[in-house]
Design an enzyme around this catalytic site. Structure first.
Site, PDB file in Angstrom:
ATOM      1  N   TYR A   1     -10.014  -4.796   3.442  1.00  9.44           N
ATOM      2  CA  TYR A   1      -9.421  -3.806   3.899  1.00  9.44           C
ATOM      3  C   TYR A   1      -9.368  -2.550   3.131  1.00  9.44           C
ATOM      4  CZ  TYR A   1      -5.365  -1.438   6.059  1.00  9.44           C
ATOM      5  OH  TYR A   1      -4.419  -0.393   6.357  1.00  9.44           O
TER       6      TYR A   1
ATOM      7  N   GLU B   1      -3.290   6.832  19.276  1.00  9.14           N
ATOM      8  CA  GLU B   1      -3.925   5.381  18.734  1.00  9.14           C
ATOM      9  C   GLU B   1      -3.239   4.241  19.166  1.00  9.14           C
ATOM     10  OE1 GLU B   1      -4.695   5.185  14.555  1.00  9.14           O
ATOM     11  OE2 GLU B   1      -5.838   7.168  14.479  1.00  9.14           O
TER      12      GLU B   1
ATOM     13  N   ARG C   1      -8.864  -6.084  13.892  1.00 11.76           N
ATOM     14  CA  ARG C   1      -8.232  -5.212  14.913  1.00 11.76           C
ATOM     15  C   ARG C   1      -9.058  -3.892  15.297  1.00 11.76           C
ATOM     16  NH1 ARG C   1      -4.263  -6.686  17.600  1.00 11.76           N
ATOM     17  NH2 ARG C   1      -3.147  -4.968  17.405  1.00 11.76           N
TER      18      ARG C   1
ATOM     19  N   ARG D   1       0.628  -1.146  -0.002  1.00 19.12           N
ATOM     20  CA  ARG D   1       0.055  -0.035  -0.020  1.00 19.12           C
ATOM     21  C   ARG D   1       0.722   1.415  -0.213  1.00 19.12           C
ATOM     22  NH1 ARG D   1      -5.103   0.269   2.560  1.00 19.12           N
ATOM     23  NH2 ARG D   1      -4.693   2.010   3.593  1.00 19.12           N
TER      24      ARG D   1
ATOM     25  N   ARG E   1       9.583   5.935  -3.642  1.00 22.12           N
ATOM     26  CA  ARG E   1       9.834   6.924  -4.429  1.00 22.12           C
ATOM     27  C   ARG E   1      11.092   7.503  -4.404  1.00 22.12           C
ATOM     28  NH1 ARG E   1       5.289  10.408  -2.326  1.00 22.12           N
ATOM     29  NH2 ARG E   1       3.401   9.233  -3.261  1.00 22.12           N
TER      30      ARG E   1
ATOM     31  N   ARG F   1       0.305   5.842  16.553  1.00 24.55           N
ATOM     32  CA  ARG F   1       0.519   7.295  15.954  1.00 24.55           C
ATOM     33  C   ARG F   1      -0.244   8.349  16.577  1.00 24.55           C
ATOM     34  NH1 ARG F   1      -2.525   5.858  10.063  1.00 24.55           N
ATOM     35  NH2 ARG F   1      -4.752   5.205  11.101  1.00 24.55           N
TER      36      ARG F   1
ATOM     37  N   ASP G   1     -10.261   1.253   1.511  1.00 21.61           N
ATOM     38  CA  ASP G   1     -10.309   2.799   1.644  1.00 21.61           C
ATOM     39  C   ASP G   1     -11.804   3.397   1.604  1.00 21.61           C
ATOM     40  OD1 ASP G   1      -7.680   2.838   2.547  1.00 21.61           O
ATOM     41  OD2 ASP G   1      -6.841   3.118   0.533  1.00 21.61           O
TER      42      ASP G   1
END
Ligand code: UDP
Length: 384
Positions: A360, A312, A256, A178, A182, A287, A362
């Site tokens: 999963y 979190e 989860r 995911r 770069r 995070r 988005d």
């Protein structure tokens, strides 16, 4: 029959489905067991800040139909996700790009970075070859062959094992794919063409989707059960957990969940960006989100003297907590397949979204799934 569709769950799948069906002249009832609509995109408004109550949501897509659809509901701002990761007191840019490689190795050109990655990649490939393996079998092998050991150990291993509660060797490779890698100085977390946050917060999307549609909150589908609801509507759109729908007959799927510790601070700017990942194993949270940065930029950040952050903590789902992420290991994937096979036999029940599909997802693919759903296509060939 009072309704054409009973929609169970008012998250993005349910609300988008209800919206399009309603627009096509269908009678819809939306129920949600929570005291509010919107599912996990729901935000609370406190101290002039929209707090993403069920975790940070950043809309991103390259799908023009989806972008046109959401921006026809509400305008979006120019938020670009550029999180940083903190490890050993040092900050690293994400996703893995020239800034990260500079911070990690001091390299300044793409050629140097590529050489460094290649060197570490070869070590991983050689180790795999010695074990007779050519394609990565798990997340660890995938990460090592993608970015090498230094980045894996600093930015991936601890974070991933905290997030999923499993060793990286037991997680599927696709999770890490995911993340982009770069050789340019570009801290945009996503590769997508379009990105942003709805101006005025995510509740604006939900309000626009559900305008004019009968919604009942605080209603649990399972209290009256399937047989009752089938007397109310010709078809049911179910967006809850698929294993619960079938009374856990093959066993429970694992999820989860995330526990949020919210803190209000009397400062205008606490961490300087929306998302800081804590990639060290020994720090218990994964995070910290500082919500105001999703919607205020530049000098506007200082205009509000208060800020809200959420730490979190990722944990295994237990009864009563919110199921957030499907667990993509072999056992759960096989179990989900068994439930999907049952679902495929239902002519009058449509299963959709992260929980019902155990996928999963988005946000954008969820919306795309509704826009292109055969049921919606059959209602109106030109839905938009
Ligand atoms: N990940 C990581 N380090 C990070 C951020 C992400 O190793 O600092 C890994 C982790 O395995 C995670 C995956 O990348 O599960 C996908 O991250 P993403 O941010 O896409 O997850 P989301 O929070 O959006 O579900």
């Amino acid at each position: 029959m009072k309704y054409d569709y009973l929609i169970v769950g008012s998250g993005l799948f349910g609300a988008t489905f209800a919206h399009l069906a309603h627009k096509a002249g269908k009678r819809c009832l939306v129920i949600d067991k929570r005291p509010h609509t919107g599912g996990n995109i729901y935000c609370e408004h406190k101290h002039g800040i929209h707090v993403h109550k069920y975790g940070a949501h950043i809309f991103h897509t390259s799908d023009r139909d989806v972008w046109d659809f959401v921006t026809s509901l509400v305008p979006f701002n120019r938020f670009t996700n550029s999180p940083v990761a903190l490890y050993g007191g040092k900050l690293y840019n994400l996703p893995f790009n020239m800034n990260t490689f500079y911070q990690m190795w001091g390299v300044t050109t793409p050629a140097e970075a590529a050489a460094k990655i290649e060197e570490q990649k070869q070590e991983a490939v050689a180790a795999m070859a010695a074990a007779g393996v050519t394609t990565p079998r798990n997340l660890e092998e995938q990460a090592l062959t993608l970015v090498g050991r230094d980045i894996y150990e600093t930015l991936i291993k601890g974070y991933t094992e905290k997030q999923w509660g499993r060793p990286c060797t037991e997680l599927p490779a696709f999770i890490i794919r995911r993340l982009p890698v770069r050789l340019v100085y570009d801290n945009n977390y996503f590769n997508d063409t379009y990105q942003g946050i709805p101006i005025g917060g995510y509740n604006k999307i939900t309000e626009a989707l559900l305008a004019g549609i009968e919604c009942r909150t605080g209603v649990d589908f399972f209290e009256q059960g399937r047989a009752y609801w089938e007397t109310q509507a010709a078809k049911i759109v179910f967006t809850g957990c698929i294993d619960e729908f079938y009374g856990y007959r093959f066993g429970k799927l694992q999820y989860r969940t995330v526990r949020f510790e919210e803190e209000v601070h009397p400062v205008p700017n606490w961490q300087g960006c929306a998302v800081v990942n804590y990639t060290e194993r020994d720090i218990p949270w994964t995070r910290i989100i500082e919500h105001k940065h999703f919607e205020s930029f530049g000098a506007d950040v200082e205009a509000n003297p208060t800020t809200i952050i959420s730490k979190e903590f990722s944990t295994e789902w237990t009864e009563g907590s919110e199921p957030f992420y499907p667990v993509n290991d072999t056992a759960n994937t096989a179990l989900a397949e068994q439930y999907r096979a049952l679902a495929a036999l239902e002519p009058n029940i449509i299963f959709g979204g992260r929980l019902a599909e155990y996928k999963y997802y988005d946000m954008a693919p969820v919306i795309a799934g509704v826009l292109r759903h055969p049921e919606i296509a059959a209602l109106s060939p030109t839905h938009a």
